[in-house]
Design a protein around this motif. Sequence first.
Motif, PDB file in Angstrom:
ATOM      1  N   GLY A   9       0.795  -1.227   0.000  1.00  0.00           N
ATOM      2  CA  GLY A   9       0.000   0.000   0.000  1.00  0.00           C
ATOM      3  C   GLY A   9       0.822   1.268   0.000  1.00  0.00           C
ATOM      4  N   VAL A  37      -0.471   4.086  -2.279  1.00  0.00           N
ATOM      5  CA  VAL A  37      -1.651   4.780  -1.760  1.00  0.00           C
ATOM      6  C   VAL A  37      -1.225   5.770  -0.686  1.00  0.00           C
ATOM      7  N   CYS A  73      -1.609   9.876  -0.873  1.00  0.00           N
ATOM      8  CA  CYS A  73      -2.370  10.588   0.159  1.00  0.00           C
ATOM      9  C   CYS A  73      -1.492  11.579   0.911  1.00  0.00           C
ATOM     10  N   GLY A 116      -6.639   8.607  -2.723  1.00  0.00           N
ATOM     11  CA  GLY A 116      -5.886   7.360  -2.835  1.00  0.00           C
ATOM     12  C   GLY A 116      -6.690   6.221  -3.411  1.00  0.00           C
ATOM     13  N   ASN A 117      -7.955   6.511  -3.733  1.00  0.00           N
ATOM     14  CA  ASN A 117      -8.848   5.520  -4.323  1.00  0.00           C
ATOM     15  C   ASN A 117      -9.043   4.296  -3.412  1.00  0.00           C
ATOM     16  N   VAL A 118      -9.170   4.589  -2.092  1.00  0.00           N
ATOM     17  CA  VAL A 118      -9.437   3.542  -1.105  1.00  0.00           C
ATOM     18  C   VAL A 118     -10.513   4.027  -0.140  1.00  0.00           C
ATOM     19  N   LEU A 168      -7.530   3.120   4.457  1.00  0.00           N
ATOM     20  CA  LEU A 168      -6.431   4.087   4.416  1.00  0.00           C
ATOM     21  C   LEU A 168      -5.628   4.144   5.708  1.00  0.00           C
TER      22      LEU A 168
END
Length: 164
Positions: free
Chosen positions: A56, A59, A63, A84-86, A91
């Motif tokens: 991750g 991500v 972020c 972060g497209n989560v 996150l």
Amino acid sequence: ADHSIDSGLSLNESAKIRMELINRVYQQQIVNFYSEIKKIVWAYFDKLKNHNREDGAGVAFICRNYIDGNLEKKLTLHEIAEKGNVSKQTLNPIFKKRYGVTVKQYVNNKKIELVKKMLADNKKNLQEISNYLSFVDKSYFVKIFHSITGVTPKKYRHELFDKK
């Protein structure tokens, strides 16, 4: 190679890839140099993509960069997670694993770093600083500052200028 390290690939892993690729270039007579360079770059990107998927890091990096560039905003976990497209739930563990703090702690720490600089400039009062950095209100701003630094913003400023 430097970007791969900045993005979370270990120094050893990056160096290993670099040496493999350099050896490949030296061992072959390169007919099309640009084609070979393209292969080298893509090898780094593939390795980095796989690494970032595993832990991750990509991500967290996206972020963190978003936070760093938007400290004056009232940042929400939902908004940061969207970048972060989560999900919000996904996150925080990823971010904490990568940076050792939750997203909220990171945001507050970065804002307080900026506050310290603004207090040292001595151009804005506490209310203006609180407003500029989108704290809910001045008392919340003072509370966060005190919890991170151990002193109030007013005392911090006085200590700065008493030393001079």
